[in-house]
Motif scaffolding. Sequence first.
Motif, PDB file in Angstrom:
ATOM      1  N   ALA A 162       0.793  -1.183  -0.039  1.00 37.90           N
ATOM      2  CA  ALA A 162      -0.106  -0.134   0.087  1.00 37.90           C
ATOM      3  C   ALA A 162       0.823   1.349  -0.092  1.00 37.90           C
ATOM      4  O   ALA A 162       0.616   2.353  -0.477  1.00 37.90           O
ATOM      5  N   THR A 163       1.857   1.227   0.589  1.00 39.80           N
ATOM      6  CA  THR A 163       2.897   2.482   0.817  1.00 39.80           C
ATOM      7  C   THR A 163       4.096   2.194  -0.061  1.00 39.80           C
ATOM      8  O   THR A 163       4.929   3.312  -0.087  1.00 39.80           O
ATOM      9  N   TRP A 167      13.753  -3.276   2.143  1.00 43.30           N
ATOM     10  CA  TRP A 167      13.558  -2.331   3.328  1.00 43.30           C
ATOM     11  C   TRP A 167      13.050  -3.041   4.407  1.00 43.30           C
ATOM     12  O   TRP A 167      13.339  -2.955   5.546  1.00 43.30           O
ATOM     13  N   ILE A 168      12.184  -3.946   4.065  1.00 38.83           N
ATOM     14  CA  ILE A 168      11.252  -4.789   5.135  1.00 38.83           C
ATOM     15  C   ILE A 168      12.269  -5.783   5.885  1.00 38.83           C
ATOM     16  O   ILE A 168      12.392  -5.946   6.868  1.00 38.83           O
ATOM     17  N   GLY A 202      -6.919  -9.328  -6.099  1.00 45.06           N
ATOM     18  CA  GLY A 202      -5.901  -8.501  -6.112  1.00 45.06           C
ATOM     19  C   GLY A 202      -5.071  -8.794  -4.990  1.00 45.06           C
ATOM     20  O   GLY A 202      -5.181  -9.429  -4.235  1.00 45.06           O
ATOM     21  N   PRO A 203      -3.722  -8.140  -5.163  1.00 41.30           N
ATOM     22  CA  PRO A 203      -2.433  -8.481  -4.284  1.00 41.30           C
ATOM     23  C   PRO A 203      -2.923  -8.271  -2.989  1.00 41.30           C
ATOM     24  O   PRO A 203      -2.681  -8.961  -2.011  1.00 41.30           O
ATOM     25  N   THR A 204      -3.604  -6.950  -2.404  1.00 46.87           N
ATOM     26  CA  THR A 204      -3.854  -6.701  -1.042  1.00 46.87           C
ATOM     27  C   THR A 204      -4.754  -7.568  -0.318  1.00 46.87           C
ATOM     28  O   THR A 204      -4.602  -8.226   0.774  1.00 46.87           O
ATOM     29  N   ILE A 205      -5.841  -8.110  -1.168  1.00 43.38           N
ATOM     30  CA  ILE A 205      -6.758  -9.192  -0.633  1.00 43.38           C
ATOM     31  C   ILE A 205      -6.087 -10.539  -0.388  1.00 43.38           C
ATOM     32  O   ILE A 205      -6.277 -11.397   0.597  1.00 43.38           O
ATOM     33  N   ALA A 206      -5.467 -10.749  -1.567  1.00 38.99           N
ATOM     34  CA  ALA A 206      -4.764 -12.150  -1.538  1.00 38.99           C
ATOM     35  C   ALA A 206      -3.707 -12.151  -0.258  1.00 38.99           C
ATOM     36  O   ALA A 206      -3.699 -13.163   0.366  1.00 38.99           O
TER      37      ALA A 206
END
Length: 395
Positions: free
Chosen positions: A165-166, A172-173, A249-253
Amino acid sequence: MRAATLNHDPTLSREGTITRLAYSCLLIVGINSGWLGPFLPQISHTAHLPIERAGLIVSASAAGYFISVLIAGEIHQQLSAQKILVGAMVLFTAGLAGLAAAPGLAGLLCAGFVIGLSNGGIDIGANALIVELNRERLASALNYLHVLFGVGALLGPLIVSAAFATRVPYWWIFGGGAIACAVIGFRLVVAPAAEVRVAPIADDDSGFIPMLSRPLIWVISAVMFLYVGAEVGIGAWLFLYLRMAGALGPTIASSGVSLYWLGLVCGRVFGGRLGHRIALPRFTMMASALSAAALVILIVAPTAGVLAASAVFLIGFGYGPVFPNMIAIGAARFPAEVGRMTSIVVAGGALGAIVAPWIMGHAIADVSARASMEVALAFTIAMAALSLSLRAFEV
């Protein structure tokens, strides 16, 4: 008055500090397990690799884990769990830093291998520590310990969702994870030592080779092979399965992967409440059957919204108690060789983590998304059947 005395007991204070740090180590292991799968497509794109080759990171990690648990089990016969955890967190720091910085497949696989080495040390050190402190309620205590792994695995995909989302890239993670591991490792170094190991038994039946002659060890190891293979494989490929078969979508998955790990957490909390009240072989068989039924639903109806989401949750819920139940069965039978026993049976799980994700990765790339989950279903059905044979070894 008794509570006040316990609060000021320096031995209990030391043990409490080391226990909390052990929980933190397992939490980080869970976070890494939860975020690696959803990050694989981004790693694949950045490193210009086919998705199935990027998925080899999971197998490299499992290979390192397999080697580590065998070594760590023997080391635990000489060193405390605290020292094992210190070394493991040093390796974890290096491995995550390597994932963040590696430009190609060779570097990524080396970093994954180092992470596997660290995870094996953490599993042996943390499990042995909790067993020695909680011998009267083994199954419950181990389920609660592994709740922390599940919490971490739940947080991992949520971190990925926030990164997507950002627009924060994966390196970085992973770099932030390396810093967290370094902090935990430093805390373990400066924390007061707590010796909790039981003295090894001194007879001809003790040792690595004699333990391999015990039929119970082989049965537990086989269950762990099937369980860890299915759990790691689903954790690695569920994101892509939901994208392809579920058209999400990637976020929901990514949130769907979190739902899977949430089920694992809830299953282990449930196992902690029930583990000392029901025969563990029967409990494991019932839990495995639940996961198998949920997998059937997910395979048949991946686009069914609430039904599919419920199936994802129940897969994790059924898997939740299996790992700690197997450790508890072995620890009850071999109380003076917990580290060695754990290293052998967890090595069986590591082999499953090498084999199953690799098969599932090829299935999803070469056959279909559905075929990958069918592999996990076959592993889970076999696990449920094999769990029944453990009844012959009940003490």
